[in-house]
Every structure is written in structure tokens, then in C-alpha cells.
Design an enzyme around this catalytic site. Structure first.
Site, PDB file in Angstrom:
ATOM      1  N   GLY A   1       0.145   0.506 -13.204  1.00  0.00           N
ATOM      2  CA  GLY A   1      -1.235   0.035 -13.200  1.00  0.00           C
ATOM      3  C   GLY A   1      -1.227  -1.468 -13.370  1.00  0.00           C
ATOM      4  O   GLY A   1      -0.208  -2.036 -13.767  1.00  0.00           O
TER       5      GLY A   1
ATOM      6  N   CYS B   1       6.707   1.677 -14.616  1.00  0.00           N
ATOM      7  CA  CYS B   1       6.097   0.343 -14.655  1.00  0.00           C
ATOM      8  C   CYS B   1       5.162   0.220 -15.860  1.00  0.00           C
ATOM      9  O   CYS B   1       5.612   0.241 -16.994  1.00  0.00           O
ATOM     10  CB  CYS B   1       5.402   0.023 -13.338  1.00  0.00           C
ATOM     11  SG  CYS B   1       4.938  -1.722 -13.230  1.00  0.00           S
ATOM     12  N   TYR B   2       3.862   0.144 -15.630  1.00  0.00           N
ATOM     13  CA  TYR B   2       2.953   0.048 -16.775  1.00  0.00           C
ATOM     14  C   TYR B   2       3.156   1.237 -17.715  1.00  0.00           C
ATOM     15  O   TYR B   2       3.101   1.091 -18.946  1.00  0.00           O
ATOM     16  CB  TYR B   2       1.495  -0.005 -16.292  1.00  0.00           C
ATOM     17  CG  TYR B   2       0.514  -0.134 -17.437  1.00  0.00           C
ATOM     18  CD1 TYR B   2       0.266  -1.369 -18.035  1.00  0.00           C
ATOM     19  CD2 TYR B   2      -0.139   0.995 -17.953  1.00  0.00           C
ATOM     20  CE1 TYR B   2      -0.608  -1.483 -19.100  1.00  0.00           C
ATOM     21  CE2 TYR B   2      -1.021   0.883 -19.019  1.00  0.00           C
ATOM     22  CZ  TYR B   2      -1.248  -0.355 -19.593  1.00  0.00           C
ATOM     23  OH  TYR B   2      -2.107  -0.464 -20.645  1.00  0.00           O
TER      24      TYR B   2
ATOM     25  N   HIS C   1       9.506   0.534  -9.582  1.00  0.00           N
ATOM     26  CA  HIS C   1       8.746   1.620  -8.944  1.00  0.00           C
ATOM     27  C   HIS C   1       9.672   2.555  -8.152  1.00  0.00           C
ATOM     28  O   HIS C   1       9.982   2.268  -7.002  1.00  0.00           O
ATOM     29  CB  HIS C   1       7.680   1.031  -8.004  1.00  0.00           C
ATOM     30  CG  HIS C   1       6.555   0.405  -8.748  1.00  0.00           C
ATOM     31  ND1 HIS C   1       5.456   1.111  -9.159  1.00  0.00           N
ATOM     32  CD2 HIS C   1       6.366  -0.871  -9.184  1.00  0.00           C
ATOM     33  CE1 HIS C   1       4.629   0.314  -9.805  1.00  0.00           C
ATOM     34  NE2 HIS C   1       5.161  -0.897  -9.841  1.00  0.00           N
TER      35      HIS C   1
ATOM     36  N   GLU D   1       8.833   5.256  -6.843  1.00  0.00           N
ATOM     37  CA  GLU D   1       8.062   5.975  -5.820  1.00  0.00           C
ATOM     38  C   GLU D   1       7.975   5.236  -4.496  1.00  0.00           C
ATOM     39  O   GLU D   1       7.532   5.797  -3.499  1.00  0.00           O
ATOM     40  CB  GLU D   1       6.659   6.307  -6.338  1.00  0.00           C
ATOM     41  CG  GLU D   1       5.674   5.139  -6.419  1.00  0.00           C
ATOM     42  CD  GLU D   1       5.806   4.303  -7.702  1.00  0.00           C
ATOM     43  OE1 GLU D   1       6.862   4.389  -8.372  1.00  0.00           O
ATOM     44  OE2 GLU D   1       4.860   3.556  -8.022  1.00  0.00           O
TER      45      GLU D   1
ATOM     46  N   SER E   1     -14.090  20.631  14.690  1.00  0.00           N
ATOM     47  CA  SER E   1     -14.380  19.354  15.352  1.00  0.00           C
ATOM     48  C   SER E   1     -13.344  19.034  16.416  1.00  0.00           C
ATOM     49  O   SER E   1     -13.526  18.125  17.210  1.00  0.00           O
ATOM     50  CB  SER E   1     -14.376  18.242  14.310  1.00  0.00           C
ATOM     51  OG  SER E   1     -13.048  18.035  13.849  1.00  0.00           O
ATOM     52  N   GLY E   2     -12.234  19.776  16.419  1.00  0.00           N
ATOM     53  CA  GLY E   2     -11.129  19.402  17.300  1.00  0.00           C
ATOM     54  C   GLY E   2     -10.081  18.605  16.542  1.00  0.00           C
ATOM     55  O   GLY E   2      -8.974  18.407  17.018  1.00  0.00           O
ATOM     56  N   GLY E   3     -10.430  18.124  15.345  1.00  0.00           N
ATOM     57  CA  GLY E   3      -9.489  17.350  14.539  1.00  0.00           C
ATOM     58  C   GLY E   3      -8.615  18.238  13.671  1.00  0.00           C
ATOM     59  O   GLY E   3      -8.830  19.448  13.579  1.00  0.00           O
ATOM     60  N   VAL E   4      -7.633  17.607  13.007  1.00  0.00           N
ATOM     61  CA  VAL E   4      -6.619  18.384  12.292  1.00  0.00           C
ATOM     62  C   VAL E   4      -7.182  19.062  11.036  1.00  0.00           C
ATOM     63  O   VAL E   4      -6.856  20.220  10.767  1.00  0.00           O
ATOM     64  CB  VAL E   4      -5.372  17.520  11.963  1.00  0.00           C
ATOM     65  CG1 VAL E   4      -5.722  16.286  11.172  1.00  0.00           C
ATOM     66  CG2 VAL E   4      -4.319  18.325  11.223  1.00  0.00           C
ATOM     67  N   ASP E   5      -8.036  18.397  10.277  1.00  0.00           N
ATOM     68  CA  ASP E   5      -8.464  18.968   8.996  1.00  0.00           C
ATOM     69  C   ASP E   5      -9.278  20.245   9.182  1.00  0.00           C
ATOM     70  O   ASP E   5      -8.996  21.266   8.550  1.00  0.00           O
ATOM     71  CB  ASP E   5      -9.268  17.950   8.178  1.00  0.00           C
ATOM     72  CG  ASP E   5      -8.461  16.702   7.852  1.00  0.00           C
ATOM     73  OD1 ASP E   5      -7.213  16.772   7.961  1.00  0.00           O
ATOM     74  OD2 ASP E   5      -9.056  15.677   7.506  1.00  0.00           O
ATOM     75  N   SER E   6     -10.275  20.187  10.049  1.00  0.00           N
ATOM     76  CA  SER E   6     -11.087  21.393  10.235  1.00  0.00           C
ATOM     77  C   SER E   6     -10.264  22.505  10.871  1.00  0.00           C
ATOM     78  O   SER E   6     -10.457  23.686  10.571  1.00  0.00           O
ATOM     79  CB  SER E   6     -12.344  21.094  11.054  1.00  0.00           C
ATOM     80  OG  SER E   6     -12.025  20.748  12.376  1.00  0.00           O
ATOM     81  N   ALA E   7      -9.308  22.143  11.720  1.00  0.00           N
ATOM     82  CA  ALA E   7      -8.486  23.165  12.378  1.00  0.00           C
ATOM     83  C   ALA E   7      -7.581  23.877  11.372  1.00  0.00           C
ATOM     84  O   ALA E   7      -7.475  25.108  11.368  1.00  0.00           O
ATOM     85  CB  ALA E   7      -7.642  22.530  13.491  1.00  0.00           C
TER      86      ALA E   7
ATOM     87  N   LYS F   1      -2.711  14.506   3.309  1.00  0.00           N
ATOM     88  CA  LYS F   1      -2.748  14.635   4.774  1.00  0.00           C
ATOM     89  C   LYS F   1      -1.417  15.132   5.358  1.00  0.00           C
ATOM     90  O   LYS F   1      -1.417  15.975   6.257  1.00  0.00           O
ATOM     91  CB  LYS F   1      -3.095  13.272   5.391  1.00  0.00           C
ATOM     92  CG  LYS F   1      -3.408  13.321   6.871  1.00  0.00           C
ATOM     93  CD  LYS F   1      -4.858  13.653   7.082  1.00  0.00           C
ATOM     94  CE  LYS F   1      -5.272  13.594   8.532  1.00  0.00           C
ATOM     95  NZ  LYS F   1      -6.727  13.820   8.664  1.00  0.00           N
TER      96      LYS F   1
END
Ligand code: XMP
Length: 513
Positions: free
Chosen positions: A58, A85-86, A172, A174, A226-232, A369
Site C-alpha cells: 500500500g 511491502c507495506y 513485491h 506478485e 450480448s455475444g461477449g465473453v462474460d454473459s456467455a 477475467k
């Protein structure tokens, strides 16, 4: 409900964007991870049943008033703790070490020297690059801890108390620039905290399916595609859970890309055998957009009509029904955590009218995602959907500058399909954020064969970006530009010129309207 099959690692968010990155890395190691705000009382964290706690980085200094801190009860528990880190500075401050204001921070790539090989550094080089971003410096490790590694400016760059299972690193792990960062994280997860690597695509799907079934019982569920990845992916998960209790609705505005409606039909109706309502509303949309040229008016008309059409279908389903939303984990973290609040709230989604109350089903609300894409692949969704570039809600309506007519929609769909095909053929589709064609409202003179032409130009837009907030125009190879140009002009009637948009964002936007 906690699933006994998976272990949970809690990342306490101490500021900035580091927490999400850490949680993603933990999940890449196949251990489930959740982010909690630092204000969460330790009893509440404990109730989640974590196997380990990570304190994130942070931007604050432990020396300022009101600096982020953690509930001291954490230290009295016997949970393994990893401070980054922090987070490491907090451990040092709270457990008897020293965090000094030396006036010399470290930023960027720094050489780390490992002196005493502790559990985090086993089988790693004694000298290795790590990524630093700090101003205060840990000069003394906590009372019972051993210093494992140092850098030129940080005497206690990595320390730990193996007996109490508390570790801290100033750098870090990560970020990718810390070459052995993921090895250190895995060492903490598996060797120190004894987590099991059971968070896999298959287990994600099993868990989501069980949760969806428990939530909806025998009720009907509606899902807009919608044709997009999330709704599919959301639809495919819900379908796997409850089969024909699910109805999907695809509102075809006539402003989607070439072949998109067919792809949705093919995937959901034929491959998955989903009950799909395909509303062919192209004429209604084009009718409503007749003579409209002002971008915001276009957006408003498309948005409102979309809701009206969706609502007409939704009316056939009871107010007691469920509606699927493709909400992702970052949306929940960024809107302040409390995911239970999100699950339970009854929403009027997307402006649906007050008398239609759907309860939301959000099967992706635990996922990042990249996990959504991996789950989509595991469920057998086609690559074209799983890896589709972002596409604006108003579709080609905001890529046709000026009047939207059926002829101009057809021109843009054809040109756009060539752009996407050539970008894919060049192997660039995934690394480019968005690549598409725009149809301006001018015509220019050209010559084809022996004839003078007076036709539209196509503008090619291709950008690289991480989040669409800023973007850079993509340095496409000349031969790719050449192929796109010659194919568009030869194959799309009504086009005689191709231009490439070399504007970044800012000052431009990604879309033209
Ligand atoms: P701009 O053009 O503002 O776009 O740089 C940023 C990102 O948002 C997408 N976009 C939209 N998405 N509805 C959407 O769902 C919209 O009205 C809309 N307008 C722009 C755009 O494609 C880019 O990814």
C-alpha cells in the site's frame, strides 16, 4: 457456504491495486483467495475459515497518523501470515522490529542477496532480481524473526519466524519482475501454510453449479446474451447447473458484427441446446435511428429500445424469477467488498421498470477475467467467444458516423469482418485490445479500373490497452495494413480508400463516437 474441498487465503487490502494482483497470483497457484478491506474485524475474517493471511502492499507510511493497520488479534491467532511491502513494514512495526525513515527509498529492479536460506528461498539463487517500490525501510526484523535476505538499502528485505509462521518481504513477489516471486508465494502457500492446490477450472465449475442450484431451486432463470465473453460464460454455467430452467435472450439490434447472431445461435441453441429467444429487432432499431446523427442521441435511442425489447420478453416470466448477470470479482472488490450484499439485493437491472423485480444470479462474482476465460474454455465455448475483444453496447451504431442506414451497416460489417480476419491471421487478435473498422460520413474520389469512383473510406482502428482507460495505437506491421487495405477495397462495394487512425487515448477515445 465454505466448500471443504478448497482452502482459502485472505488478502487484507492495505491500499492501491496490489491486493488484486496478489489474489490472482495465489489463484494461479490453484489456491482460492479473497480480498477483504482492512477494516474487517478479525473475528469476521476468522469466520471465513482461512488457512493463511496475506497483508498487501500500500502507498502509506507506517509513521503517519491513521496509517492502515490490522486488528492486533491477528497476531495472537496461529494463522500463517505473509506481509508484502507495506504489509511487511506493518509486521516489523507491530512485532518489535524497526521501520526507519532513511530518506532513501528503492524503486524498480533491485538486487536481492539471500543470506540464510529460509523456507521462502529454498532452491533459489542467492542473488536475484526483485521489484521494489518503497520509501520507508525495514532496518530491523521483528523480535523473534530471522533475516533471510537484504538489498543495498534494506538490511531486512526478507525475514521470518518459522515457528510462528510469520514472514515478510519488502519487495513485491506478485509482480513478474521479481523473477522468483511466484516460487516464494508458492513456498508460503504450500510449505508454510500447507494449503492444497485444489482450486482448478473443474472445481470452480463444480462449486458454481452447486451454488446456482442452491440459489434458484426450481425457479425460471433469464439471461441476456450480448455475444461477449462474460454473459456467455455465465449462461453456460447456469445452463450446466439447471438445464432447461434457463432461457437466454439475444436481442439482435441489427448493429452487431458480421456473423455474431449466427455464432450465438450456433453455440447456444445447437451446441448447448439452450432455450434461446432470438429477437430479430434490426428493423425496429434502424427505424428508430432513422436520420439520427448525433452520437449521444444514438446511444440513448439504442439503449432505451434495447431495454424495451428485453422487457417484452421478460414480461413473460414472473416477477419472482431470476436474472443472470456477468458481474466479475473486481467489480465486487472495487464497489467495496461486501459480496453478500450484492448477491442478496434485488435489482432492477439495466433500467428495467420498477414492477419487475428479478433476483440476481451472478455465477462469475468470485472470478477474475482470466479465470472466466479459462472456465469458458473448460465448458467448451468456442475460441471466438472466449477471446472476443470488447465491443460497445450500442454496437456498430457508434462506428457508423452520420446516418445509420441498412446499406451503411452492411458496408461496415463486411469491412470489419475483413479487419478481424486479417488481425487473427497475423496472430495479433489476443494481444491487441480492440481492432475494428469505422465508417465515416464522407466520400472521396478514387480510381478503380478505368473508372472514377466516389465512395466511402474505411478507417481502421487498432489499439493496445490494459483497461481501456488509456490506449495506444497499435504498431501493426505494414504487410498486415497492406492486406487489410487491399482486401477491404477489393471486396467491399462502396469503399475506395482505407486510412489508419494513429491517435492514442488520450487525446482520442477508442471509439469514434
Ligand atoms: P472509449 O471510446 O470511451 O471506449 O475510449 C472505452 C471502452 O468502452 C467501450 N465503449 C462502450 N461499451 N457501451 C459499452 O458497453 C458503450 O456505450 C460504450 N462506448 C464505448 C469501447 O469499445 C472501449 O472498449
Amino acid at each position: 457456504m465454505e466448500q471443504p474441498e478448497r482452502d482459502l487465503v485472505i488478502v487484507v487490502d492495505l491500499g492501491a491495486q496490489y491486493a488484486q494482483m496478489i489474489a490472482r497470483r495465489v489463484r494461479e497457484a490453484h489456491v482460492y483467495s479473497e480480498i477483504v478491506p482492512r477494516s474487517m474485524p478479525f473475528a469476521e475474517i476468522l469466520a471465513k475459515g482461512p488457512k493463511a493471511i496475506i497483508l498487501s502492499g500500500g502507498p502509506a507510511s507506517v509513521h503517519v497518523d491513521g496509517a492502515p493497520s490490522v486488528d492486533p488479534a491477528l497476531y495472537e491467532s496461529d494463522l500463517p501470515i505473509f506481509g508484502i511491502c507495506y504489509g511487511a513494514q506493518l509486521l516489523a512495526r507491530d512485532l518489535g522490529g524497526v521501520v526507519a525513515k532513511t530518506g532513501r527509498g528503492e524503486y524498480g529492479r533491485t538486487d536481492l542477496t539471500v543470506g540464510t536460506t529460509g523456507p521462502l528461498f529454498r532452491e533459489q539463487p542467492t542473488s536475484q532480481p526483485v521489484w521494489m517500490s518503497h520509501f520507508d525501510t525495514i532496518t530491523e526484523a521483528p523480535a523473534d524473526a530471522t533475516v533471510f535476505a537484504s538489498t543495498g538499502d534494506t538490511p531486512a528485505a526478507a525475514f521470518g519466524d518459522p515457528e510462528r509462521r510469520i514472514y515478510g518481504v519488502q519487495f513485491h513477489p506478485e509482480v513478474a519482475h521479481t523473477e522468483h516471486g511466484q516460487d516464494m508465494l508458492k513456498a508460503f502457500l504450500f510449505d508454510v501454510a500447507e494449503c492444497r492446490p485444489t482450486w482448478t477450472n473443474v472445481s470452480i465449475i463444480e462449486e458454481a453449479v452447486a451454488e446456482i442450484r442452491a440459489q434458484v431451486g426450481t425457479a425460471r432463470v433469464l439471461c441476456g446474451l450480448s455475444g461477449g465473453v462474460d454473459s456467455a460464460v455465465a449462461a453456460a454455467l447456469v445452463h450446466k447447473a439447471i438445464g432447461d430452467q434457463l432461457t437466454c435472450v439475444f436481442v439482435d439490434t441489427g448493429l452487431s458484427r458480421k456473423g455474431e447472431a449466427e455464432q450465438v445461435e450456433e453455440t447456444f441453441r445447437r451446441q448447448f441446446e439452450v432455450d434461446l429467444v432470438h429477437v430479430k429487432a434490426g428493423d425496429r432499431f434502424l427505424g428508430a435511428l432513422d436520420d439520427i446523427v448525433e452520437p449521444e442521441r444514438k446511444r440513448k435511442i439504442i439503449g432505451e429500445l434495447f431495454i424495451r425489447v428485453f422487457e417484452e420478453v421478460a414480461r413473460e416470466y414472473d416477477a419472482a424469477g431470476f436474472l443472470v448477470q456477468g458481474t466479475l470479482y473486481p467489480d465486487i472488490v472495487e464497489s467495496g467488498g461486501g459480496e453478500n450484499a450484492v448477491i442478496k439485493s434485488h435489482h432492477n437491472v439495466g433500467g428495467l421498470p420498477d414492477d419487475m423485480e428479478f433476483e440476481l444470479v451472478e455465477p462469475l462474482r468470485h472470478l477474475f477475467k482470466d479465470e472466466v476465460r479459462a472456465v469458458g474454455e473448460e465448458l467448451g465455448l468456442p475460441e471466438e467467444i472466449v477471446w472476443r475483444q470488447p465491443f460497445p453496447g450500442p454496437g456498430l451504431g457508434v462506428r457508423i458516423i452520420g446516418a445509420i442506414t441498412p446499406e451503411r451497416v452492411a458496408i461496415l460489417q463486411e469491412a470489419d469482418a475483413i479487419v478481424v480476419e486479417e488481425i487473427r491471421r497475423a496472430g495479433l487478435y489476443r494481444e491487441i485490445w480492440q481492432s475494428f473498422a469505422v465508417l465515416p460520413a464522407v466520400r472521396t474520389v478514387g480510381v478503380q479500373g478505368d473508372d472514377r469512383t466516389y465512395a466511402y473510406p474505411i478507417v481502421l482502428r487498432a489499439v493496445t490497452s490494459d483497461d481501456a482507460m488509456t490506449a495506444d495505437w497499435a504498431r501493426l506491421p505494414y504487410d498486415v495494413l497492406e492486406r487489410i487495405s487491399s482486401r477491404v477495397i477489393n471486396e467491399v462495394p462502396g469503399v475506395n480508400r482505407v486510412a489508419y487512425d494513429i491517435t492514442s487515448k488520450p487525446p482520442g477515445t477508442i471509439e469514434w463516437e
